[in-house]
Every structure is written in structure tokens, then in C-alpha cells.
Design a protein around this motif. Structure first.
Motif, PDB file in Angstrom:
ATOM      1  N   PRO A 187       0.805  -1.222   0.000  1.00 21.73           N
ATOM      2  CA  PRO A 187       0.000   0.000   0.000  1.00 21.73           C
ATOM      3  C   PRO A 187       0.842   1.278   0.000  1.00 21.73           C
ATOM      4  CG  PRO A 187      -0.800  -1.551   1.650  1.00 21.73           C
ATOM      5  CD  PRO A 187       0.482  -2.097   1.118  1.00 21.73           C
ATOM      6  N   ALA A 188       2.011   1.247   0.628  1.00 18.65           N
ATOM      7  CA  ALA A 188       2.878   2.423   0.631  1.00 18.65           C
ATOM      8  C   ALA A 188       3.402   2.712  -0.776  1.00 18.65           C
ATOM      9  CB  ALA A 188       4.036   2.235   1.598  1.00 18.65           C
ATOM     10  N   GLY A 189       3.660   1.659  -1.536  1.00 18.40           N
ATOM     11  CA  GLY A 189       4.085   1.830  -2.926  1.00 18.40           C
ATOM     12  C   GLY A 189       2.981   2.434  -3.773  1.00 18.40           C
ATOM     13  N   ALA A 190       1.751   1.949  -3.581  1.00 27.07           N
ATOM     14  CA  ALA A 190       0.608   2.505  -4.313  1.00 27.07           C
ATOM     15  C   ALA A 190       0.411   3.974  -3.957  1.00 27.07           C
ATOM     16  CB  ALA A 190      -0.652   1.696  -4.005  1.00 27.07           C
ATOM     17  N   ALA A 191       0.583   4.317  -2.689  1.00 28.30           N
ATOM     18  CA  ALA A 191       0.437   5.711  -2.259  1.00 28.30           C
ATOM     19  C   ALA A 191       1.529   6.581  -2.876  1.00 28.30           C
ATOM     20  CB  ALA A 191       0.476   5.794  -0.736  1.00 28.30           C
ATOM     21  N   ALA A 192       2.745   6.047  -2.974  1.00 23.80           N
ATOM     22  CA  ALA A 192       3.845   6.805  -3.579  1.00 23.80           C
ATOM     23  C   ALA A 192       3.555   7.096  -5.052  1.00 23.80           C
ATOM     24  CB  ALA A 192       5.160   6.037  -3.431  1.00 23.80           C
ATOM     25  N   VAL A 193       2.995   6.119  -5.749  1.00 24.17           N
ATOM     26  CA  VAL A 193       2.660   6.322  -7.165  1.00 24.17           C
ATOM     27  C   VAL A 193       1.531   7.335  -7.303  1.00 24.17           C
ATOM     28  CG1 VAL A 193       1.725   5.205  -9.230  1.00 24.17           C
ATOM     29  CG2 VAL A 193       3.506   4.074  -7.901  1.00 24.17           C
ATOM     30  N   ARG A 194       0.521   7.222  -6.445  1.00 25.48           N
ATOM     31  CA  ARG A 194      -0.590   8.185  -6.508  1.00 25.48           C
ATOM     32  C   ARG A 194      -0.097   9.605  -6.240  1.00 25.48           C
ATOM     33  NH1 ARG A 194      -3.335   4.013  -3.834  1.00 25.48           N
ATOM     34  NH2 ARG A 194      -3.078   5.056  -1.837  1.00 25.48           N
ATOM     35  N   ALA A 195       0.864   9.766  -5.337  1.00 28.79           N
ATOM     36  CA  ALA A 195       1.401  11.091  -5.027  1.00 28.79           C
ATOM     37  C   ALA A 195       2.126  11.692  -6.232  1.00 28.79           C
ATOM     38  CB  ALA A 195       2.356  11.001  -3.843  1.00 28.79           C
ATOM     39  N   VAL A 196       2.764  10.844  -7.010  1.00 25.77           N
ATOM     40  CA  VAL A 196       3.524  11.309  -8.172  1.00 25.77           C
ATOM     41  C   VAL A 196       2.617  11.588  -9.363  1.00 25.77           C
ATOM     42  CG1 VAL A 196       5.185  10.522  -9.916  1.00 25.77           C
ATOM     43  CG2 VAL A 196       5.662  10.162  -7.503  1.00 25.77           C
ATOM     44  N   THR A 197       1.568  10.779  -9.538  1.00 29.27           N
ATOM     45  CA  THR A 197       0.749  10.853 -10.752  1.00 29.27           C
ATOM     46  C   THR A 197      -0.540  11.643 -10.564  1.00 29.27           C
ATOM     47  OG1 THR A 197      -0.343   8.761 -10.235  1.00 29.27           O
ATOM     48  CG2 THR A 197       1.638   8.663 -11.603  1.00 29.27           C
ATOM     49  N   GLY A 198      -0.713  12.285  -9.453  1.00 31.92           N
ATOM     50  CA  GLY A 198      -1.917  13.079  -9.239  1.00 31.92           C
ATOM     51  C   GLY A 198      -3.135  12.261  -8.863  1.00 31.92           C
ATOM     52  N   GLY A 199      -2.935  11.147  -8.187  1.00 36.25           N
ATOM     53  CA  GLY A 199      -4.052  10.341  -7.706  1.00 36.25           C
ATOM     54  C   GLY A 199      -4.278   9.055  -8.465  1.00 36.25           C
ATOM     55  N   ASP A 200      -3.624   8.876  -9.609  1.00 39.49           N
ATOM     56  CA  ASP A 200      -3.758   7.643 -10.382  1.00 39.49           C
ATOM     57  C   ASP A 200      -2.675   6.651  -9.974  1.00 39.49           C
ATOM     58  OD1 ASP A 200      -5.826   8.770 -11.880  1.00 39.49           O
ATOM     59  OD2 ASP A 200      -4.409   9.616 -13.322  1.00 39.49           O
ATOM     60  N   GLU A 201      -2.919   5.391 -10.269  1.00 40.08           N
ATOM     61  CA  GLU A 201      -1.901   4.365 -10.037  1.00 40.08           C
ATOM     62  C   GLU A 201      -1.304   3.956 -11.375  1.00 40.08           C
ATOM     63  OE1 GLU A 201      -3.529   1.213  -7.643  1.00 40.08           O
ATOM     64  OE2 GLU A 201      -3.575   2.483  -5.861  1.00 40.08           O
ATOM     65  N   THR A 202      -0.741   4.917 -12.077  1.00 35.17           N
ATOM     66  CA  THR A 202      -0.165   4.684 -13.393  1.00 35.17           C
ATOM     67  C   THR A 202       1.221   4.069 -13.239  1.00 35.17           C
ATOM     68  OG1 THR A 202      -1.340   6.618 -14.211  1.00 35.17           O
ATOM     69  CG2 THR A 202       0.406   5.750 -15.603  1.00 35.17           C
ATOM     70  N   VAL A 203       1.389   2.891 -13.812  1.00 32.70           N
ATOM     71  CA  VAL A 203       2.663   2.193 -13.759  1.00 32.70           C
ATOM     72  C   VAL A 203       3.053   1.781 -15.165  1.00 32.70           C
ATOM     73  CG1 VAL A 203       2.512   1.363 -11.384  1.00 32.70           C
ATOM     74  CG2 VAL A 203       1.442   0.046 -13.189  1.00 32.70           C
ATOM     75  N   PRO A 204       4.322   1.578 -15.442  1.00 22.83           N
ATOM     76  CA  PRO A 204       5.444   1.679 -14.526  1.00 22.83           C
ATOM     77  C   PRO A 204       5.790   3.139 -14.228  1.00 22.83           C
ATOM     78  CG  PRO A 204       6.243   1.179 -16.713  1.00 22.83           C
ATOM     79  CD  PRO A 204       4.749   1.155 -16.785  1.00 22.83           C
ATOM     80  N   THR A 205       6.209   3.360 -13.022  1.00 31.17           N
ATOM     81  CA  THR A 205       6.684   4.669 -12.590  1.00 31.17           C
ATOM     82  C   THR A 205       8.059   4.468 -11.979  1.00 31.17           C
ATOM     83  OG1 THR A 205       4.453   5.496 -12.180  1.00 31.17           O
ATOM     84  CG2 THR A 205       6.259   6.613 -11.051  1.00 31.17           C
ATOM     85  N   MET A 206       9.032   5.207 -12.474  1.00 32.29           N
ATOM     86  CA  MET A 206      10.392   5.109 -11.966  1.00 32.29           C
ATOM     87  C   MET A 206      10.715   6.354 -11.150  1.00 32.29           C
ATOM     88  SD  MET A 206      14.039   5.029 -13.995  1.00 32.29           S
ATOM     89  CE  MET A 206      13.918   6.737 -14.511  1.00 32.29           C
ATOM     90  N   VAL A 207      11.383   6.147 -10.030  1.00 26.84           N
ATOM     91  CA  VAL A 207      11.880   7.261  -9.227  1.00 26.84           C
ATOM     92  C   VAL A 207      13.377   7.053  -9.065  1.00 26.84           C
ATOM     93  CG1 VAL A 207      11.784   8.458  -7.022  1.00 26.84           C
ATOM     94  CG2 VAL A 207       9.696   7.509  -8.007  1.00 26.84           C
ATOM     95  N   ALA A 208      14.147   8.021  -9.568  1.00 26.03           N
ATOM     96  CA  ALA A 208      15.601   7.962  -9.456  1.00 26.03           C
ATOM     97  C   ALA A 208      16.089   9.325  -8.995  1.00 26.03           C
ATOM     98  CB  ALA A 208      16.234   7.596 -10.792  1.00 26.03           C
ATOM     99  N   ASP A 209      16.862   9.338  -7.950  1.00 22.13           N
ATOM    100  CA  ASP A 209      17.386  10.583  -7.371  1.00 22.13           C
ATOM    101  C   ASP A 209      16.265  11.553  -7.046  1.00 22.13           C
ATOM    102  OD1 ASP A 209      20.002   9.633  -7.676  1.00 22.13           O
ATOM    103  OD2 ASP A 209      20.103  10.406  -9.729  1.00 22.13           O
ATOM    104  N   GLY A 210      15.128  11.030  -6.575  1.00 19.73           N
ATOM    105  CA  GLY A 210      14.000  11.859  -6.198  1.00 19.73           C
ATOM    106  C   GLY A 210      13.205  12.408  -7.377  1.00 19.73           C
ATOM    107  N   GLU A 211      13.564  12.035  -8.593  1.00 17.17           N
ATOM    108  CA  GLU A 211      12.897  12.522  -9.802  1.00 17.17           C
ATOM    109  C   GLU A 211      11.998  11.426 -10.380  1.00 17.17           C
ATOM    110  OE1 GLU A 211      14.319  13.499 -14.295  1.00 17.17           O
ATOM    111  OE2 GLU A 211      15.615  14.150 -12.663  1.00 17.17           O
ATOM    112  N   PRO A 212      10.670  11.609 -10.329  1.00 13.34           N
ATOM    113  CA  PRO A 212       9.762  10.584 -10.845  1.00 13.34           C
ATOM    114  C   PRO A 212       9.569  10.698 -12.360  1.00 13.34           C
ATOM    115  CG  PRO A 212       8.498  12.325  -9.836  1.00 13.34           C
ATOM    116  CD  PRO A 212       9.956  12.682  -9.652  1.00 13.34           C
ATOM    117  N   VAL A 213       9.427   9.547 -13.006  1.00  8.95           N
ATOM    118  CA  VAL A 213       9.130   9.482 -14.434  1.00  8.95           C
ATOM    119  C   VAL A 213       8.054   8.416 -14.618  1.00  8.95           C
ATOM    120  CG1 VAL A 213      10.018   9.029 -16.747  1.00  8.95           C
ATOM    121  CG2 VAL A 213      11.500  10.094 -15.033  1.00  8.95           C
ATOM    122  N   VAL A 214       6.907   8.821 -15.165  1.00  8.42           N
ATOM    123  CA  VAL A 214       5.818   7.886 -15.419  1.00  8.42           C
ATOM    124  C   VAL A 214       6.016   7.271 -16.799  1.00  8.42           C
ATOM    125  CG1 VAL A 214       3.318   7.644 -15.640  1.00  8.42           C
ATOM    126  CG2 VAL A 214       4.265   9.192 -13.932  1.00  8.42           C
TER     127      VAL A 214
END
Length: 140
Positions: free
Chosen positions: A100-127
């Protein structure tokens, strides 16, 4: 757990039903093999072992490797996984359906969606990152 393994188990069950119904014929066995292959592709088995989001973030902060959020059955996640080939093992993979923490992290990055794959590198997210970008991040 059911969301991750439900579709693969259903595919295998359909394959077994075809074989039982057709009284083991080559066509029935062919369908079983095809459905079993699809079940493996849709299962979590083709991905590196998932870790929790907290563990992935901790490890990424220590060594700089990217965190990739994914879910079973996602064709874009499969495409990324297969395009990365062996390099995929170096990233930290988080199954958002199990964590669930992973799903919440993705929602925080994508504006509420669970769009995957989502990569986070050096604090920079890329959907839906380009595999070449992920390879460059893994090589750094």
C-alpha cells in the motif's frame, strides 16, 4: 494476493478444462501450453523479487539505483521489464498491489492515479519511462 495471481490461475484453469474436455488431444495440449505461457507472463514470476516501498527507497538512497513501481498484468510494465533484460535485476521493483505504501507513492507522483510503470531515481519521478532512460540510470 488474489489480484496478482487471479488472472494467471484462471488461465491455467481454462487450459486444464480444455484438455479435460477434449480428452487429451494435441489441440487441447497446445491450448494448455499457450494458456500456461500467458499465465506466466501475467504473473509476478517474470519480474525481479519485489521489495517494499520503504525498503526500496532506503536502498536507493544508499546506492542511487532507481525504484520502479509496477503491478502484475500491466503490459507496459512487461514491455519495460523485457526491454531492460538482465539490467532489470539492478533496479528495485515495488509491486503496488502488494504494498500500500508503494501505491500511495505512485498516486502522489501521478496526481491520484496508479499509473505504472513509474520510476523514481534521485527523487525525480518518471511515469512510463523509456527503457533507454532506465538503462542509463542503472548504469550511473
Amino acid at each position: 494476493m488474489l489480484r496478482s495471481w487471479g488472472p494467471p490461475v484462471l488461465l491455467l484453469a481454462c487450459g486444464v478444462l480444455v484438455v479435460v474436455r477434449d480428452r487429451p488431444s494435441w489441440v487441447g495440449v497446445g491450448w494448455l501450453v499457450l494458456l500456461a505461457a500467458l499465465a506466466v507472463l501475467l504473473s509476478p514470476l517474470v519480474f525481479p523479487r519485489s521489495v517494499t516501498a520503504d525498503e526500496a527507497q532506503r536502498r536507493s538512497a544508499a546506492d542511487g539505483r532507481p525504484v520502479i513501481y509496477w503491478r502484475p498484468g500491466c503490459r507496459y510494465c512487461l514491455r519495460l521489464r523485457f526491454r531492460l533484460d538482465r539490467a532489470a535485476r539492478r533496479a528495485y521493483w515495488v509491486d503496488i498491489w502488494r504494498d500500500p505504501a508503494g501505491a500511495a507513492a505512485v498516486r502522489a507522483v501521478t496526481g491520484g492515479d496508479e499509473t505504472v510503470p513509474t520510476m523514481v531515481a534521485d527523487g525525480e519521478p518518471v511515469v512510463n519511462p523509456d527503457p533507454d532512460l532506465v538503462r542509463r540510470r542503472l548504469a550511473a
